[in-house]
Write an enzyme that holds these catalytic residues in place. Structure first.
Site, PDB file in Angstrom:
ATOM      1  N   GLU A   1      -2.821  -4.263  -5.212  1.00 37.45           N
ATOM      2  CA  GLU A   1      -3.815  -3.330  -5.263  1.00 37.45           C
ATOM      3  C   GLU A   1      -3.513  -2.224  -6.105  1.00 37.45           C
ATOM      4  OE1 GLU A   1      -6.504  -3.798  -3.882  1.00 37.45           O
ATOM      5  OE2 GLU A   1      -5.978  -5.425  -2.529  1.00 37.45           O
TER       6      GLU A   1
ATOM      7  N   CYS B   1      -8.500   5.397  -5.272  1.00 38.70           N
ATOM      8  CA  CYS B   1      -8.290   4.713  -6.241  1.00 38.70           C
ATOM      9  C   CYS B   1      -9.689   4.240  -7.241  1.00 38.70           C
ATOM     10  CB  CYS B   1      -7.662   3.283  -5.862  1.00 38.70           C
ATOM     11  SG  CYS B   1      -8.380   2.578  -4.590  1.00 38.70           S
TER      12      CYS B   1
END
Ligand code: NAD
Length: 481
Positions: A224, A258
């Site tokens: 991720e 993110c």
């Protein structure tokens, strides 16, 4: 069971020994029932629910300052929603699936099925920006799939990590769920272990090393990662809506998320209107900076220096900088105003690298096709956002770009979709969590063939010695295929 709990900052050998104990416990346990899986998921929910006050305190300490609203939204409620979604659906997800049989064996009772079996012990290495989200959101799929887990929170969240060790030991046997704490050396030892699967959340650069290390034991990975999530504002977009949605996203966690809109592509003629509207709305949300409890601090002095250096480099290279707010001269915290960095030259680091803090790049364009060409020439982003009412253009953008996820006329909300997989593509990651796909990611998809009551191969002359008749039959079949 504290005899097998891990010490703080364990050596590689101690982590490996603990992993062996967990794997042994997994093997001794046999099939993991839905009841056991749900019980583990429920205990995660209880852990987060009953400790929410303390969680807000430790995370705020790690950041320097973070409002409890941010922590409750991101690190308590969001993982609880993912865990509850898994509790609700795990019975369904676990069911073996009937698959097409093999001709002609299926005529005689042979059948095929797909079973979702747990992999064993899964490692989860998290980041500091949502220190509990990054552990518990993947954990929903990991536990639902029947695995055990070893988690390593970020070394930049030491108080949260310390608290997590203690809290997990109250709710879990250390052979079900254990937490590893320590610095970079421990993170390296952790990610080099022979896990049955490893989830790593972090930057693309570090992920390259993680993947090299995982190759040693052929550990399957979910990565991720991050990147520069682009936001494309079409000419048909309602600028009030654009400003409001982007500002609502940018207000979260000091920009340290993110999927934060990193670079906004705006029609050239609308830049002044955008900056003016953005400034007004931002200053209404954050009239002050230093000491303002609604602003999350930049996580460390090092990160703040890096951010300031990027902005200064862009300024010197000729970018226009709009600073939305002012830091007090005597400020002792790391809260920052938002910086809009307009049209930075392509070679500057702010134009090339993920920002991950309180700054946003604005790039003006004349032709949206040039924007798509530019985005497609960069590494594939984790998220992409499009604003506009032109359906044809919207479809064009969706069809001619690739990113982990997308929002149309919004930003970041796709991360909250528990029923939709979340993950990156290319340099922004591989693999997913959330939803049935997340469950499948942490399961082994095992094909099972059950023989029927009769095997026709001997009768059909399919066994050696092979006849010419069989050869001709097969040659004709191939020709007709
Ligand atoms: P980072 O890659 O610098 O560090 C991540 C973790 O890896 C840290 O805990 C660090 O100690 C550890 N680490 C560093 N070098 C290592 C090595 N050689 N071996 C093993 N472990 C090592 O990232 P960060 O600064 O902690 O987090 C920011 C990045 O994470 C951004 O790129 C952001 O986009 C990304 N991120 C992605 C997601 C997502 O869900 N896709 C979520 C949060 C953050």
């Amino acid at each position: 069971m504290t005899v097998c709990a891990l010490p703080a900052s364990p050596h590689a050998d101690q982590i490996a020994a603990h992993l062996q104990l967990q794997r042994q416990a997994f093997l001794s346990e046999g099939p993991v029932s839905a009841a056991v899986r749900k019980d583990r998921l429920i205990r995660c929910v209880e852990l987060l629910k009953h400790n929410s006050g303390r969680i807000c305190e430790v995370i705020s300490d790690d950041f320097g300052a973070r409002h409890p609203v941010s922590t409750l939204m991101m690190d308590v409620q969001a993982p609880i929603a993912a865990l509850k979604y898994a509790i609700k659906h795990v019975d369904q997800w676990m069911k073996p699936q009937r698959r097409s049989g093999l001709f002609p064996f299926n005529l005689f009772g042979a059948r095929a099925e797909l079973r979702y079996q747990p992999k064993g012990v899964v490692g989860i290495a998290g980041t500091w920006n949502g220190p509990l989200f990054m552990v518990f959101a993947p954990l929903a799929g990991v536990f639902a799939a029947g695995n055990r887990v070893m988690a390593k929170p970020s070394d930049l969240s030491p108080r949260t990590s310390e608290w997590l060790v203690e809290a997990v030991s109250q709710y879990f046997d250390p052979l079900e769920f254990s937490v590893v704490t320590g610095g970079l050396d421990v993170a390296q030892s952790f990610t080099r272990q022979a896990f049955d699967h490893l989830v790593f959340t972090g930057s693309t650069g570090v992920a390259r090393q993680i993947m090299r290390d995982a190759a040693e034991h052929l550990v399957p990975l979910t990565l991720e990662l991050g990147g520069k999530s682009p936001t494309i504002v079409g000419r048909s977009a309602d600028l009030d809506l654009v400003v409001e949605k982007i500002a609502m996203g940018r207000a979260q966690n000091g920009g340290q998320i993110c999927v934060m809109p990193d670079t906004v592509y705006l029609p050239r003629e609308r830049v002044e209107e955008f900056v003016s509207k953005f400034r007004t709305l931002w200053l209404a949300m954050f009239p002050t900076v230093s000491g303002n409890p609604d602003i999350t601090s930049v996580v460390s002095d090092r990160h703040l220096q890096r951010l300031n250096a990027k902005i200064e480099e862009a300024r010197l290279a000729g970018a226009r900088i709009e600073t939305l707010g002012q830091v007090d001269a005597l400020a002792t915290d790391r809260r920052c105003p938002l910086h809009l960095v307009i049209n930075p030259p392509a070679q500057t680091s702010i134009a090339r690298e993920e920002i991950f803090g309180p700054a946003m790049v604005v790039v003006t364009y004349d032709d949206i096709h040039e924007v798509l060409d530019k985005i497609n020439s960069y590494e594939r982003p984790l998220a992409l956002y499009y604003f506009g009412r032109d359906r044809q253009e919207q479809e064009h953008v969706l069809g001619n770009t690739l990113s982990g996820g997308v929002c149309v006329n919004d930003v970041m909300l796709h991360v909250g979709l528990n029923d939709v997989p979340f993950g990156g593509v290319g340099a922004s990651g591989m693999g997913v969590y959330n939803g049935p796909e997340g469950f499948a990611q942490f399961s082994h998809l095992r094909g099972v063939y059950h023989a029927g009551w009769w095997d026709p191969r001997r009768k059909l002359g399919l066994l050696p010695p092979y006849s010419n008749k069989l050869l001709q039959l097969l040659q004709n079949t191939v020709k007709r295929s």
